[in-house]
Design a protein around this motif. Structure first.
Motif, PDB file in Angstrom:
ATOM      1  N   PRO A 373       8.708  -5.250 -26.479  1.00 46.07           N
ATOM      2  CA  PRO A 373       9.830  -5.192 -25.504  1.00 46.07           C
ATOM      3  C   PRO A 373      10.071  -4.051 -24.844  1.00 46.07           C
ATOM      4  N   LEU A 374       9.402  -2.797 -24.848  1.00 44.11           N
ATOM      5  CA  LEU A 374       9.720  -1.762 -24.312  1.00 44.11           C
ATOM      6  C   LEU A 374       8.912  -1.792 -22.952  1.00 44.11           C
ATOM      7  N   VAL A 375       7.621  -2.332 -23.204  1.00 41.77           N
ATOM      8  CA  VAL A 375       6.757  -2.436 -22.038  1.00 41.77           C
ATOM      9  C   VAL A 375       7.108  -3.386 -21.243  1.00 41.77           C
ATOM     10  N   GLY A 376       7.583  -4.584 -21.640  1.00 40.75           N
ATOM     11  CA  GLY A 376       8.090  -5.785 -20.967  1.00 40.75           C
ATOM     12  C   GLY A 376       9.270  -5.469 -20.220  1.00 40.75           C
ATOM     13  N   LEU A 377      10.138  -4.858 -20.763  1.00 37.73           N
ATOM     14  CA  LEU A 377      11.366  -4.414 -19.917  1.00 37.73           C
ATOM     15  C   LEU A 377      10.768  -3.318 -18.759  1.00 37.73           C
ATOM     16  N   ALA A 378      10.045  -2.564 -19.108  1.00 34.29           N
ATOM     17  CA  ALA A 378       9.962  -1.567 -18.060  1.00 34.29           C
ATOM     18  C   ALA A 378       9.143  -2.224 -16.706  1.00 34.29           C
ATOM     19  N   ILE A 379       8.342  -3.251 -17.022  1.00 29.45           N
ATOM     20  CA  ILE A 379       7.501  -3.861 -16.379  1.00 29.45           C
ATOM     21  C   ILE A 379       8.581  -4.804 -15.494  1.00 29.45           C
ATOM     22  N   ALA A 380       9.470  -5.533 -15.948  1.00 30.22           N
ATOM     23  CA  ALA A 380      10.521  -6.281 -15.398  1.00 30.22           C
ATOM     24  C   ALA A 380      11.266  -5.447 -14.425  1.00 30.22           C
ATOM     25  N   THR A 381      11.813  -4.350 -14.890  1.00 29.10           N
ATOM     26  CA  THR A 381      12.906  -3.657 -13.971  1.00 29.10           C
ATOM     27  C   THR A 381      11.952  -3.175 -12.809  1.00 29.10           C
ATOM     28  N   ASN A 382      10.792  -2.685 -12.864  1.00 28.86           N
ATOM     29  CA  ASN A 382       9.955  -2.223 -12.057  1.00 28.86           C
ATOM     30  C   ASN A 382       9.729  -3.320 -10.881  1.00 28.86           C
ATOM     31  N   VAL A 383       9.214  -4.355 -11.383  1.00 28.46           N
ATOM     32  CA  VAL A 383       8.827  -5.469 -10.366  1.00 28.46           C
ATOM     33  C   VAL A 383       9.881  -5.775  -9.567  1.00 28.46           C
ATOM     34  N   LEU A 384      11.310  -6.135 -10.316  1.00 26.30           N
ATOM     35  CA  LEU A 384      12.275  -6.776  -9.358  1.00 26.30           C
ATOM     36  C   LEU A 384      12.889  -5.697  -8.474  1.00 26.30           C
ATOM     37  N   SER A 385      12.763  -4.213  -8.835  1.00 27.21           N
ATOM     38  CA  SER A 385      13.366  -3.300  -7.819  1.00 27.21           C
ATOM     39  C   SER A 385      12.422  -2.972  -7.020  1.00 27.21           C
ATOM     40  N   ALA A 386      11.091  -3.304  -7.179  1.00 31.57           N
ATOM     41  CA  ALA A 386      10.088  -3.116  -6.004  1.00 31.57           C
ATOM     42  C   ALA A 386      10.469  -4.223  -5.143  1.00 31.57           C
ATOM     43  N   LEU A 387      10.377  -5.401  -5.687  1.00 30.83           N
ATOM     44  CA  LEU A 387      10.627  -6.617  -4.538  1.00 30.83           C
ATOM     45  C   LEU A 387      12.010  -6.717  -3.787  1.00 30.83           C
ATOM     46  N   THR A 388      13.057  -6.229  -4.298  1.00 23.90           N
ATOM     47  CA  THR A 388      14.377  -6.181  -3.758  1.00 23.90           C
ATOM     48  C   THR A 388      14.520  -4.969  -3.043  1.00 23.90           C
TER      49      THR A 388
END
Length: 483
Positions: A373-388
């Motif tokens: 979960p920690l890796v998944g959460l890190a990737i999810a927040t990274n990707v969405l912050s990058a896109l927006t």
């Protein structure tokens, strides 16, 4: 078709936002495109899903935006930010010009001053220091970025930054979540960033490169419409309001200048750890208070009390220097309006996407990422912050769509929600610093530099250092838990 619609809507949002279009119009259009491809009712998604989520974000965080912007404007017009920056630069001197800019930015932003307020004060001072030390002006954006938008925003515990506040209702945490891991991440970001900037300065001296001079001034950036549009979607202060009000020509003493920042940290800590946990807040379970708990709202309340107390202290000690108080207050309050609506629009877009049937595939992919979960959460927040292009927008979208799921995983895997909090904030503050990010665009404009000249340094101090800190938190958190 549903997944294609999500990608098209997101692509349109990113592309036109990069070209300077306002997210106020882009976000609902992108959401409607995604809903249309999924065969979902458009008007229902706009008025119910989009606006419902956007309104919820405003209801939850508008007080923080409001008091944060007001505090920043009062600090600027009272001369307190300038006094702190001047004190540090005088003590360290031009020989440590880069360190002076970094420390001055870190001190004021960790104390609650908005990034944009800090950078508009620091840039002219930094240019004077860099000119005296004959350091290339192109290194200034990296120094300002490191001090104002990295470890003080996402890593240091207790930060009143909105990014540190967003996870609190989702994970029922405080601003001081995972303090030990936060300090370790902050040390990594600061250490790596300073190493890179010192290395770049040494290379410039070897090559005989001098100051060179800025291509524009901070005043030019404040009046740039495109800078304003991008800036307000990424941070909690509208830079156009910096020109309103009157800045005191007489600076306060360093003690008076620092006092409000000390109050922010002291009250925040006291409320979070001592006062609120001891209060009888069972009444919050009643329907008229939203059926919530102190664990869900306590973090926001702590920051609100801290900023409110600091504003009162600041006014009490700087009444004579606030020469146009009404104009300053009006500008500070107005500075919060456009940013929160812009971020809320991004949140509304994320809510529509998360409600579409095709998003189930995206959720399933994120939750099955190797590493837990920690890796998944890190990737999810990274990707969405990058896109927006927005740490706060990407973080809210990620937690709005996946927050409950990650909370369940935290209980299943025995992960402290405080660790989830810290990973989410640092993750959102990593890849958000892509070229279209509003803070990056504003930083370059204020410092009179270009992407070509300075963006690589921003990547190293703003992205690489944050990713290194994030990796350390994930690894240490996986091994030893939250501390």
């Amino acid at each position: 078709m549903g997944l294609l619609g999500i990608l098209l809507g997101l692509g349109l949002l990113v592309w036109l936002a990069f070209r300077g279009w306002s997210v106020l119009g882009l976000a609902p259009v992108a959401a409607l495109i995604a809903a249309g491809f999924a065969g979902e009712p458009l008007l229902a998604h706009w008025t119910q899903t989009f606006m419902g989520s956007a309104a919820g974000f405003i209801a939850q965080f508008f007080p923080l935006f409001l008091l944060g912007a007001l505090f920043g404007k009062l600090m600027a017009d009272s001369g307190s930010v300038s006094a702190i920056a001047q004190f540090i630069t005088e003590k360290l001197g031009s020989k440590r010009a880069i360190l002076s800019v970094v420390l001055a930015g870190a001190l004021v932003t960790y104390g609650g001053v908005s990034l944009f307020v800090a950078m508009f004060v620091l840039a002219p001072m930094g240019q004077a220091l860099f000119k005296a030390a004959n350091i290339p002006n192109r290194l200034l954006p990296g120094a300002v970025m490191l001090g104002t938008a990295t470890f003080t925003m996402s890593a240091l515990p207790g930060s009143p930054a909105i990014q540190n506040a967003i996870p609190m209702p989702f994970f029922e945490t405080t601003p001081f979540a995972a303090p030990g891991l936060g300090f370790i991440a902050a040390a990594i970001m600061f250490g790596f960033g300073m190493w890179w900037l010192s290395r770049s300065e040494a290379a410039a001296r070897r090559n005989g490169e001098g100051f060179g001079g800025p291509a524009a001034t901070a005043a030019d950036a404040a009046s740039d419409t495109m800078v304003r549009e991008r800036a307000t979607a990424s941070r909690e202060f509208d830079p156009a309001e910096l020109e309103h009000g009157a800045r005191s020509p007489q600076l306060p003493s360093i003690g008076i200048a620092l006092l409000p920042l000390i109050v922010v940290m002291a009250v925040n800590l006291t409320m979070s750890l001592l006062v609120l946990p001891r209060l009888d807040t069972s009444f919050l379970a009643e329907p008229r208070w939203g059926g919530t708990t102190i664990a869900s709202v306590g973090g926001v309340w702590s920051v609100l009390m801290a900023l409110g107390a600091a504003i009162l202290v600041l006014y009490a000690f700087n009444r004579s220097r606030l020469q146009s108080l009404r104009d300053t207050v009006d500008a500070g309050l107005n500075a919060a309006a456009l940013p929160i609506i812009s971020v809320a629009s991004l949140v509304g877009f994320g809510a529509v996407v998360a409600a579409l049937p095709a998003f189930a595939a995206v959720r399933e992919w994120v939750l099955t990422i190797e590493g837990g979960p920690l890796v998944g959460l890190a990737i999810a927040t990274n990707v969405l912050s990058a896109l927006t292009g927005s740490a706060s927008g990407g973080l809210t979208i990620a937690l709005g769509a996946l927050g409950e799921t990650y909370m369940e995983l935290a209980y299943t895997y025995g992960i402290d929600p405080a660790l989830m909090h810290r990973v989410a904030v640092i993750g959102a503050g990593s890849l958000d610093s892509l070229p279209h990010n509003g803070a990056v665009v504003t930083m370059l404009a204020v410092c009179g530099a270009t992407h070509k000249e300075s963006y690589f340094d921003i990547v190293m101090v703003g992205i690489v250092s944050a990713i290194l800190g994030l990796i350390a938190v994930v690894v240490l958190g996986s091994m030893f838990g939250s501390f």
